[in-house]
Scaffold this motif. Structure first.
Motif, short mmCIF file in Angstrom:
data_model
loop_
_atom_site.label_atom_id
_atom_site.label_comp_id
_atom_site.label_asym_id
_atom_site.label_seq_id
_atom_site.Cartn_x
_atom_site.Cartn_y
_atom_site.Cartn_z
N UNK A 175 6.46 -6.81 9.47
CA UNK A 175 5.17 -6.98 8.80
C UNK A 175 4.95 -6.03 7.62
N UNK A 176 5.65 -4.91 7.60
CA UNK A 176 5.43 -3.94 6.53
C UNK A 176 6.69 -3.75 5.69
N UNK A 177 7.77 -3.30 6.31
CA UNK A 177 8.99 -2.96 5.56
C UNK A 177 9.56 -4.16 4.82
N UNK A 178 9.61 -5.31 5.48
CA UNK A 178 10.17 -6.49 4.81
C UNK A 178 9.27 -6.97 3.68
N UNK A 179 7.97 -6.87 3.86
CA UNK A 179 7.06 -7.23 2.76
C UNK A 179 7.27 -6.28 1.58
N UNK A 180 7.37 -5.00 1.86
CA UNK A 180 7.58 -4.03 0.79
C UNK A 180 8.87 -4.31 0.03
#
Length: 186
Positions: free
Chosen positions: A78-83
Motif C-alpha cells: 500500500x505504501x512502498x509500491x505506490x511510492x
C-alpha cells in the motif's frame, strides 16, 4: 488510454468492462510487473510511445485484518509500491493519476455523516496506509505538475462482470445474514 492496477478486483474488473464498452484502450497491469523493484522497464516501454494516458491505481491490501496482522505486507503493497510506481511515472505521459483511497482514513464514523473535509482519524493500519498514499500522491502531483485525484471508497456492493454478487464487505455480509432470517442490529 487507461492503465489500471488491481484490474482483477471488483472495482477494476467493472471499470475495465465499462471503459472497454465505451471504446477506451485499457491496459491491466499485474502487481508482479511493478512489484516495487527497480524493474519498471515494461512500464517505461509502454509509456514511451507519446500517448497521453490516465493511470488508475486500485491495487492494495484492502483487508483491514490483514494489514493489522502483517503490517510489513501492508506497508510494502500500500505504501512502498505506490511510492516506487509514482517515482517511475514522474517523467511519463501520464496526464491523470487516480488513487483508490478509503473511508478508513476517517476512522470510526458509524454515528455521523462524513464530509470530505472531516478530520482524518484512522483507527487501523489500513486507514493509515491510505493517508500516507494520499500524501505521497499529493506531493508527486505538485512536484511533477500532474493531475491527481484520491477517491475515498466506502462500502462496496454490486455485481461482478459475470453476474456474480461481490461477496466481500459489510453490505454483502448484511444482505446474506438478512436473507437467512438473522436479526441484524446496527
Amino acid at each position: 488510454r487507461v492503465l489500471i492496477t488491481g484490474g482483477n478486483g471488483f472495482i477494476g474488473e467493472n471499470l475495465n468492462h465499462k471503459l472497454q464498452g465505451r471504446g477506451a484502450e485499457v491496459i491491466l497491469i499485474k502487481r508482479e510487473q511493478w512489484d516495487g523493484s527497480d524493474n519498471f522497464l515494461f512500464l517505461n516501454n509502454l509509456l514511451s510511445d507519446g500517448v497521453e494516458s490516465t493511470f488508475v491505481h486500485l491495487s492494495a491490501i484492502a483487508d483491514v485484518k490483514v494489514c493489522e496482522e502483517d503490517y510489513e505486507l501492508c506497508k510494502k503493497v500500500n505504501i512502498d509500491q505506490l511510492e516506487s510506481l509514482l517515482e517511475n511515472l514522474s517523467m511519463s505521459n501520464i496526464s491523470n493519476f487516480l488513487f483508490a483511497s478509503s473511508m478508513a482514513v476517517y476512522g470510526d464514523t458509524a454515528k455521523e455523516l462524513v464530509s470530505e473535509s472531516a478530520q482524518l482519524l484512522p483507527n487501523s493500519r489500513y486507514g493509515e496506509s491510505k493517508i500516507i498514499g494520499e500524501n505521497l500522491l499529493r506531493e508527486w502531483s505538485l512536484k511533477n505538475n500532474k493531475t491527481a485525484l484520491s477517491f475515498r471508497i466506502a462500502n462496496l456492493y454490486g455485481y461482478r462482470v459475470g453476474g456474480e454478487i461481490h461477496s466481500k464487505g459489510v453490505v454483502s455480509y448484511l444482505i446474506k445474514e438478512l436473507s437467512k432470517g438473522v436479526r441484524i442490529t446496527l
